[in-house]
Design a protein around this motif. Structure first.
Motif, PDB file in Angstrom:
ATOM      1  N   UNK A 143       0.805  -1.224   0.000  1.00  0.00           N
ATOM      2  CA  UNK A 143       0.000   0.000   0.000  1.00  0.00           C
ATOM      3  C   UNK A 143       0.840   1.277   0.000  1.00  0.00           C
ATOM      4  N   UNK A 144       2.048   1.230   0.556  1.00  0.00           N
ATOM      5  CA  UNK A 144       2.822   2.460   0.713  1.00  0.00           C
ATOM      6  C   UNK A 144       4.226   2.393   0.116  1.00  0.00           C
ATOM      7  N   UNK A 145       4.665   1.221  -0.330  1.00  0.00           N
ATOM      8  CA  UNK A 145       6.035   1.073  -0.793  1.00  0.00           C
ATOM      9  C   UNK A 145       6.251   1.568  -2.208  1.00  0.00           C
ATOM     10  N   UNK A 146       7.529   1.647  -2.584  1.00  0.00           N
ATOM     11  CA  UNK A 146       7.912   1.971  -3.949  1.00  0.00           C
ATOM     12  C   UNK A 146       7.755   0.723  -4.832  1.00  0.00           C
ATOM     13  N   UNK A 147       7.699   0.900  -6.154  1.00  0.00           N
ATOM     14  CA  UNK A 147       7.477  -0.242  -7.039  1.00  0.00           C
ATOM     15  C   UNK A 147       8.424  -1.419  -6.806  1.00  0.00           C
ATOM     16  N   UNK A 148       9.725  -1.152  -6.633  1.00  0.00           N
ATOM     17  CA  UNK A 148      10.659  -2.255  -6.419  1.00  0.00           C
ATOM     18  C   UNK A 148      10.425  -2.930  -5.067  1.00  0.00           C
ATOM     19  N   UNK A 149      10.044  -2.152  -4.068  1.00  0.00           N
ATOM     20  CA  UNK A 149       9.754  -2.725  -2.754  1.00  0.00           C
ATOM     21  C   UNK A 149       8.546  -3.659  -2.826  1.00  0.00           C
ATOM     22  N   UNK A 150       7.544  -3.273  -3.579  1.00  0.00           N
ATOM     23  CA  UNK A 150       6.355  -4.124  -3.733  1.00  0.00           C
ATOM     24  C   UNK A 150       6.713  -5.452  -4.385  1.00  0.00           C
ATOM     25  N   UNK A 151       7.595  -5.405  -5.361  1.00  0.00           N
ATOM     26  CA  UNK A 151       8.000  -6.641  -6.034  1.00  0.00           C
ATOM     27  C   UNK A 151       8.767  -7.551  -5.082  1.00  0.00           C
ATOM     28  N   UNK A 152       9.620  -6.984  -4.259  1.00  0.00           N
ATOM     29  CA  UNK A 152      10.354  -7.783  -3.278  1.00  0.00           C
ATOM     30  C   UNK A 152       9.381  -8.440  -2.306  1.00  0.00           C
ATOM     31  N   UNK A 153       8.422  -7.673  -1.797  1.00  0.00           N
ATOM     32  CA  UNK A 153       7.448  -8.223  -0.856  1.00  0.00           C
ATOM     33  C   UNK A 153       6.672  -9.366  -1.490  1.00  0.00           C
ATOM     34  N   UNK A 154       6.311  -9.211  -2.752  1.00  0.00           N
ATOM     35  CA  UNK A 154       5.565 -10.259  -3.446  1.00  0.00           C
ATOM     36  C   UNK A 154       6.398 -11.518  -3.619  1.00  0.00           C
ATOM     37  N   UNK A 155       7.641 -11.367  -4.037  1.00  0.00           N
ATOM     38  CA  UNK A 155       8.512 -12.535  -4.223  1.00  0.00           C
ATOM     39  C   UNK A 155       8.781 -13.229  -2.891  1.00  0.00           C
ATOM     40  N   UNK A 156       9.004 -12.456  -1.836  1.00  0.00           N
ATOM     41  CA  UNK A 156       9.210 -13.069  -0.525  1.00  0.00           C
ATOM     42  C   UNK A 156       7.977 -13.866  -0.099  1.00  0.00           C
ATOM     43  N   UNK A 157       6.796 -13.355  -0.395  1.00  0.00           N
ATOM     44  CA  UNK A 157       5.573 -14.074  -0.043  1.00  0.00           C
ATOM     45  C   UNK A 157       5.411 -15.330  -0.888  1.00  0.00           C
ATOM     46  N   UNK A 158       5.569 -15.186  -2.199  1.00  0.00           N
ATOM     47  CA  UNK A 158       5.323 -16.301  -3.119  1.00  0.00           C
ATOM     48  C   UNK A 158       6.359 -17.416  -2.973  1.00  0.00           C
ATOM     49  N   UNK A 159       7.609 -17.056  -2.784  1.00  0.00           N
ATOM     50  CA  UNK A 159       8.693 -18.041  -2.854  1.00  0.00           C
ATOM     51  C   UNK A 159       9.214 -18.450  -1.480  1.00  0.00           C
ATOM     52  N   UNK A 160       8.803 -17.752  -0.430  1.00  0.00           N
ATOM     53  CA  UNK A 160       9.330 -18.017   0.906  1.00  0.00           C
ATOM     54  C   UNK A 160       8.215 -18.267   1.929  1.00  0.00           C
ATOM     55  N   UNK A 161       7.331 -17.298   2.123  1.00  0.00           N
ATOM     56  CA  UNK A 161       6.392 -17.370   3.236  1.00  0.00           C
ATOM     57  C   UNK A 161       5.328 -18.447   3.071  1.00  0.00           C
ATOM     58  N   UNK A 162       5.006 -18.804   1.862  1.00  0.00           N
ATOM     59  CA  UNK A 162       4.041 -19.883   1.654  1.00  0.00           C
ATOM     60  C   UNK A 162       4.554 -21.237   2.157  1.00  0.00           C
ATOM     61  N   UNK A 163       5.867 -21.397   2.227  1.00  0.00           N
ATOM     62  CA  UNK A 163       6.416 -22.741   2.344  1.00  0.00           C
ATOM     63  C   UNK A 163       6.362 -23.336   3.743  1.00  0.00           C
ATOM     64  N   UNK A 164       6.125 -22.519   4.766  1.00  0.00           N
ATOM     65  CA  UNK A 164       5.860 -23.106   6.085  1.00  0.00           C
ATOM     66  C   UNK A 164       4.573 -23.915   6.033  1.00  0.00           C
ATOM     67  N   UNK A 165       3.658 -23.526   5.146  1.00  0.00           N
ATOM     68  CA  UNK A 165       2.433 -24.281   4.959  1.00  0.00           C
ATOM     69  C   UNK A 165       2.564 -25.402   3.960  1.00  0.00           C
ATOM     70  N   UNK A 166       3.291 -25.172   2.874  1.00  0.00           N
ATOM     71  CA  UNK A 166       3.438 -26.203   1.846  1.00  0.00           C
ATOM     72  C   UNK A 166       4.157 -27.445   2.373  1.00  0.00           C
ATOM     73  N   UNK A 167       4.964 -27.276   3.415  1.00  0.00           N
ATOM     74  CA  UNK A 167       5.717 -28.409   3.950  1.00  0.00           C
ATOM     75  C   UNK A 167       4.798 -29.582   4.281  1.00  0.00           C
ATOM     76  N   UNK A 168       3.669 -29.298   4.919  1.00  0.00           N
ATOM     77  CA  UNK A 168       2.801 -30.358   5.432  1.00  0.00           C
ATOM     78  C   UNK A 168       2.249 -31.265   4.332  1.00  0.00           C
ATOM     79  N   UNK A 169       1.576 -30.732   3.305  1.00  0.00           N
ATOM     80  CA  UNK A 169       1.072 -31.641   2.267  1.00  0.00           C
ATOM     81  C   UNK A 169       2.181 -32.339   1.491  1.00  0.00           C
ATOM     82  N   UNK A 170       3.337 -31.673   1.338  1.00  0.00           N
ATOM     83  CA  UNK A 170       4.447 -32.330   0.653  1.00  0.00           C
ATOM     84  C   UNK A 170       4.997 -33.484   1.487  1.00  0.00           C
ATOM     85  N   UNK A 171       4.997 -33.313   2.801  1.00  0.00           N
ATOM     86  CA  UNK A 171       5.431 -34.393   3.684  1.00  0.00           C
ATOM     87  C   UNK A 171       4.497 -35.597   3.543  1.00  0.00           C
TER      88      UNK A 171
END
Length: 324
Positions: A143-171
């Motif tokens: 909501x308040x970041x610069x364009x590059x900051x928004x992209x970083x936040x999105x990549x961190x969410x998509x490629x990192x933060x989801x995976x604490x949850x993805x671990x379970x079904x993959x296990x």
């Protein structure tokens, strides 16, 4: 001649061929949760313990919240900073598929859980301290970041933060349980792989336009953000997994994916132990196992053999990169 008020998108004159490649990849990968026979997992579900039921429910509740954030805010804000009209079209696709992802978890709940259990899952999700914090941190940047900051936040969410949850079904998939539920997760992971790589590529275009001093300042911000998110994610992971004894394994998986997120952004990895060799091999087996449900959707027609399309590889983005 009439003055042009609004320009039509022309896919025959592409400014960035990565936009076209990504569009084609995403449309080839199209899927819907309604095509997967989730009811076939009910026997496996009845064989799991009560604590396992709780873990799975809370894991998928957290993933639902993050996909809701991506579908309602994430793709929307990134679209506003698009460089090309084709990029806007790609984000339209991404936004729709994030909604499909969020809806898919409700299909899992309605198949495996009672109405009372579903209410508990969403109440826990909407009031969990650490889950809400990561949503707030990311959305504040949206909501308040610069364009590059928004992209970083999105990549961190998509490629990192989801995976604490993805671990379970993959296990469970690695142990040949809940295989249809895991098929949905693998489809989601396949989409998120393309999203993270594409948005990371767009970030790198903008990052290369910064001066050296600006890049160094931005990198400080980026790594500080990752530390903040990782600290919160460790606490979230402990809350989810301490009772079942998986916390250390999940944290290693998180560090592996945090490094992948940084690499999507063209940055150096942060965690020395964040390598595939340090991840539970059962989970890596789950994430790499080919689909095994009737040749993947063959029961609903050959159109769904599209499910065999693999995730975007780094080499797929060679086209469109600077060649000088």
């Amino acid at each position: 001649m009439v003055k042009t008020y609004y320009e039509a998108i022309n896919w025959n004159q592409i400014e960035d061929q990565v936009d076209k490649a990504t569009w084609e990849k995403l449309t080839e990968q199209f899927w819907l949760d309604t095509r997967i026979p989730l009811s076939n997992d009910r026997d496996d579900w009845r064989g799991l313990s009560e604590i396992e039921h709780t873990v799975v429910g809370h894991v998928f509740g957290g993933l639902t919240l993050l996909d809701t954030l991506q579908s309602q805010d994430g793709a929307e804000v990134l679209r506003k900073d698009a460089r090309t009209p084709e990029e806007i079209a790609v984000f339209n696709n991404i936004q729709f598929m994030e909604s499909v992802h969020a809806k898919s978890y409700s299909s899992i709940f309605s198949t495996l859980n009672t109405a009372e259990e579903i209410n508990e899952i969403f109440d826990w999700t909407n009031h969990n301290e650490f889950l809400q914090k990561k949503a707030e941190v990311v959305n504040q940047i949206y909501q308040t970041g610069q364009p590059l900051e928004k992209k970083v936040a999105s990549v961190f969410l998509e490629t990192f933060l989801f995976y604490s949850g993805f671990y379970t079904p993959l296990y469970y998939l690695g142990n040949n349980k809940l295989t249809n539920v895991a098929e949905i997760i693998k489809l989601i992971i396949r989409d998120e792989s393309v999203h993270g790589t594409y948005i990371g590529y767009k970030f790198q275009l903008g990052f290369q336009e910064l001066s050296h001093a600006e890049q160094e300042k931005f990198q400080d911000w980026m790594y500080n953000l990752l530390y903040e998110l990782y600290d919160n994610e460790e606490k979230y992971t402990a809350q989810l997994y301490d009772e079942i004894g998986w916390t250390d394994d999940v944290n290693r998986f998180l560090r592996y994916n945090a490094n992948k997120a940084l690499m999507n952004l063209g940055q150096n990895p942060l965690f020395p132990d964040g390598t595939a060799e340090n991840v539970n091999p059962i989970v890596m087996n789950g994430i790499s196992t080919g689909t095994n449900n009737h040749d993947f959707f063959s029961q609903v027609g050959n159109g769904y053999l599209l499910g065999r399309v693999s995730a975007m590889k780094e080499s797929d983005y060679d086209i469109g990169r600077n060649n000088n």
